[in-house]
Design an enzyme around this catalytic site. Structure first.
Site, PDB file in Angstrom:
ATOM      1  N   LYS A 182       0.835  -1.207   0.000  1.00 55.77           N
ATOM      2  CA  LYS A 182       0.000   0.000   0.000  1.00 55.77           C
ATOM      3  C   LYS A 182       0.868   1.255   0.000  1.00 55.77           C
ATOM      4  O   LYS A 182       0.578   2.230  -0.710  1.00 55.77           O
ATOM      5  CB  LYS A 182      -0.914  -0.016   1.215  1.00 55.77           C
ATOM      6  CG  LYS A 182      -1.546   1.337   1.586  1.00 55.77           C
ATOM      7  CD  LYS A 182      -2.261   1.251   2.908  1.00 55.77           C
ATOM      8  CE  LYS A 182      -2.748   2.605   3.403  1.00 55.77           C
ATOM      9  NZ  LYS A 182      -1.622   3.491   3.817  1.00 55.77           N
ATOM     10  N   ASN A 183       1.929   1.253   0.801  1.00 56.30           N
ATOM     11  CA  ASN A 183       2.747   2.445   0.963  1.00 56.30           C
ATOM     12  C   ASN A 183       3.681   2.701  -0.216  1.00 56.30           C
ATOM     13  O   ASN A 183       4.405   3.696  -0.223  1.00 56.30           O
ATOM     14  CB  ASN A 183       3.556   2.363   2.258  1.00 56.30           C
ATOM     15  CG  ASN A 183       2.681   2.548   3.482  1.00 56.30           C
ATOM     16  OD1 ASN A 183       1.522   2.964   3.378  1.00 56.30           O
ATOM     17  ND2 ASN A 183       3.205   2.237   4.644  1.00 56.30           N
ATOM     18  N   ARG A 213      -4.211  11.253   2.803  1.00 57.98           N
ATOM     19  CA  ARG A 213      -3.203  12.295   2.882  1.00 57.98           C
ATOM     20  C   ARG A 213      -2.377  12.367   1.594  1.00 57.98           C
ATOM     21  O   ARG A 213      -1.418  13.132   1.498  1.00 57.98           O
ATOM     22  CB  ARG A 213      -2.283  12.044   4.081  1.00 57.98           C
ATOM     23  CG  ARG A 213      -3.012  12.095   5.420  1.00 57.98           C
ATOM     24  CD  ARG A 213      -2.059  11.899   6.578  1.00 57.98           C
ATOM     25  NE  ARG A 213      -1.107  12.979   6.706  1.00 57.98           N
ATOM     26  CZ  ARG A 213      -1.338  14.103   7.368  1.00 57.98           C
ATOM     27  NH1 ARG A 213      -2.500  14.306   7.943  1.00 57.98           N
ATOM     28  NH2 ARG A 213      -0.411  15.027   7.446  1.00 57.98           N
ATOM     29  N   CYS A 271      -5.285   8.724   9.079  1.00 57.60           N
ATOM     30  CA  CYS A 271      -5.556   8.177  10.406  1.00 57.60           C
ATOM     31  C   CYS A 271      -5.134   9.157  11.496  1.00 57.60           C
ATOM     32  O   CYS A 271      -4.134   9.855  11.383  1.00 57.60           O
ATOM     33  CB  CYS A 271      -4.808   6.853  10.575  1.00 57.60           C
ATOM     34  SG  CYS A 271      -5.402   5.554   9.466  1.00 57.60           S
ATOM     35  N   ASP A 324       3.953   0.390  12.148  1.00 57.43           N
ATOM     36  CA  ASP A 324       2.704  -0.257  11.735  1.00 57.43           C
ATOM     37  C   ASP A 324       2.639  -1.728  12.127  1.00 57.43           C
ATOM     38  O   ASP A 324       1.597  -2.365  11.948  1.00 57.43           O
ATOM     39  CB  ASP A 324       2.515  -0.127  10.216  1.00 57.43           C
ATOM     40  CG  ASP A 324       2.132   1.282   9.802  1.00 57.43           C
ATOM     41  OD1 ASP A 324       1.413   1.943  10.573  1.00 57.43           O
ATOM     42  OD2 ASP A 324       2.544   1.726   8.729  1.00 57.43           O
ATOM     43  N   VAL A 349       7.808   6.733  16.722  1.00 57.72           N
ATOM     44  CA  VAL A 349       7.538   7.313  15.404  1.00 57.72           C
ATOM     45  C   VAL A 349       6.323   8.238  15.440  1.00 57.72           C
ATOM     46  O   VAL A 349       6.371   9.371  14.949  1.00 57.72           O
ATOM     47  CB  VAL A 349       7.353   6.205  14.354  1.00 57.72           C
ATOM     48  CG1 VAL A 349       7.037   6.805  12.983  1.00 57.72           C
ATOM     49  CG2 VAL A 349       8.611   5.336  14.277  1.00 57.72           C
TER      50      VAL A 349
END
Length: 452
Positions: free
Chosen positions: A25-26, A99, A123, A325, A347
């Site tokens: 996804k990232n 974002r 989020c 994550d 983080v």
């Protein structure tokens, strides 16, 4: 949230079976944005069907990029031949859902000479300010005008290479610089850059398009601007976050899950912690096709081998540290470990709020403002509860849960699967932002869950 946005989960059943993860996804969403920079079509494979991809696709189509499905399942073809402006109202339709819009700025400034940033969503795990994004764009030569609906950017004299240093190795800020610098005139030097696998994969995408990017030691990236970029053909790295999430689900429920597509190299830090807790895994490397053989896809099998899980102390950190994550799903498994586990989140400053829901299910988790279990971090002298102590093992029982954000949402789902009784999980559509077909995958693993 709608009436149908509720999943009823009958817990207490170990998950067994196999699922597959696709492109990260990232990376996928950023590679889609990168297609804006080219003067020829790009082709992206193994694209997951997730909400973030839909948002980026919608934004690209608003700006005139033709996005079509390719012949292969999960293949996208992105043609930027007719890039055009979109209205503020059209862009604002997507505000609050992602974002990603801020990363359109550099490419749109290069292609159109102007760009717009709506109010940003995502989020709620900390403010994640866009100050550095704006500062960096200004250093490249952008002019930023603030308005009630967002920010309007122009580049009256074009964009030019510059020297920047990040106060923290931010993934988003590093992506911003990369997507802006590749077509900027001159050389850009970025210090204290993020070097996550997804960043390196984005660099690979840009290099395929014709960019000149050097990754030096000590988090220094040098980008030599070029006059034009073409398209790319790329198969992204697999989603290491989703793979780890299913691994944590196997451990928390006492199950056994084969995750096809998962690769060892980018999960080494997670695998070390997984084994230290008491989980077991087995890596099967991908075998390329040979004459007379079709080849096989790589996978990692994760399972609970029986016996007690053991408490651990860990800190989240930028790559190559333990990924932020990864911590929420793993913490659910740590509620079943004997002893006191310590998690120090370095983080994001507000990423432990999800533990309240776990406590309501019978977990014993205490959060602290102090830096526990390691060296002091940038949140240590500020009023953020960013460390957690998890006492276990705890017997989890069913509860009604409301999902606050993507990764915490999956941890709530794991907790409901591990708990005795029937839980109702509200806001599960948020999980679709980053987990493809998660309900179908739950069914394939033998979970008992259905929409309310």
């Amino acid at each position: 949230m709608t009436v149908n946005d509720v999943l009823t989960v009958h817990g207490g059943t170990p998950l067994h079976g196999r699922i597959r993860v696709r492109g990260a996804k990232n990376l996928v969403s950023k590679a889609m944005v990168a297609a804006l920079l080219g003067d020829a079509p790009s082709r992206l494979y193994d694209v997951p069907r997730i909400r973030d991809v839909e948002v980026v696709r919608g934004l690209l189509e608003l700006h005139g990029v033709r996005v079509s499905d390719g012949a292969e399942d999960g293949e996208l073809v992105l043609d930027p031949a007719n890039v055009e402006s979109a209205t503020t109202d059209e862009i604002n339709v997507h505000a609050g859902s992602s974002r990603i819009p801020i990363l359109f700025c550099g490419p749109l400034l290069h292609r159109l000479g102007h760009a717009f940033i709506p109010d940003l969503g995502g989020c709620h795990i900390g403010p994640r300010p866009i100050d550095f994004h704006i500062q960096a764009l200004r250093q490249f030569g952008a002019v930023v005008d603030k308005a009630p609906e967002g920010m309007h950017l122009t580049a009256p004299t074009g964009l030019h290479g510059t020297k920047l240093e990040l106060p923290f190795p931010s993934v988003g800020a590093t992506e911003q610089v990369l997507l802006t610098a590749v077509l900027a005139e001159g050389v850009t030097e970025l210090r204290n850059a993020a070097v996550e696998p997804e960043i390196i994969d984005l660099i690979c995408v840009l290099q395929k398009m014709g960019a000149i990017i050097k990754v030096h030691t000590d988090r220094v990236i040098e980008i030599q601007g070029v006059p034009r970029l073409g398209g790319y053909t790329h198969r992204p790295i697999p989603d290491r976050i989703e793979a780890a999430s299913w691994a944590a689900a196997a451990l928390a429920t006492g199950g056994d899950i084969e995750v096809y597509g998962a690769e060892q190299v980018d999960m080494m830090t997670f695998l070390n912690v997984f084994r230290s807790v008491g989980g077991a895994y087995e890596v099967t490397d991908m075998r390329p096709p040979r004459e007379g053989s079709a080849g096989t896809e790589g996978k990692i099998r994760f399972w609970h081998p029986g016996g007690e899980l053991q408490a651990v102390a860990l800190e989240t950190d930028v790559h190559p540290g333990f990924m932020t994550d990864w911590q929420q799903p793993l913490v659910v498994a740590l509620t079943q470990a004997r002893g006191l586990s310590i998690v120090h989140e370095t983080v994001y400053e507000q990423r432990l709020g999800y533990t309240e829901a776990l406590n309501s299910m019978g977990a014993t988790i205490q959060v602290y403002r102090d830096c526990l279990g390691g060296t002091p971090c940038r949140f240590g002298r500020r009023d953020f509860k960013h460390s957690a102590v998890i006492a276990g093992p705890s017997k989890l029982h069913a509860a009604d849960l409301v999902i606050p954000d993507l990764r915490a949402g999956f941890s709530h789902l794991i907790a409901a699967l591990a708990a005795e009784g029937t839980s109702r999980v509200y806001g599960v559509d948020l999980i679709n932002r980053g987990y493809e077909d998660f309900e179908a995958k739950l069914a394939a693993l033998g979970a008992h869950a259905e929409r309310a």
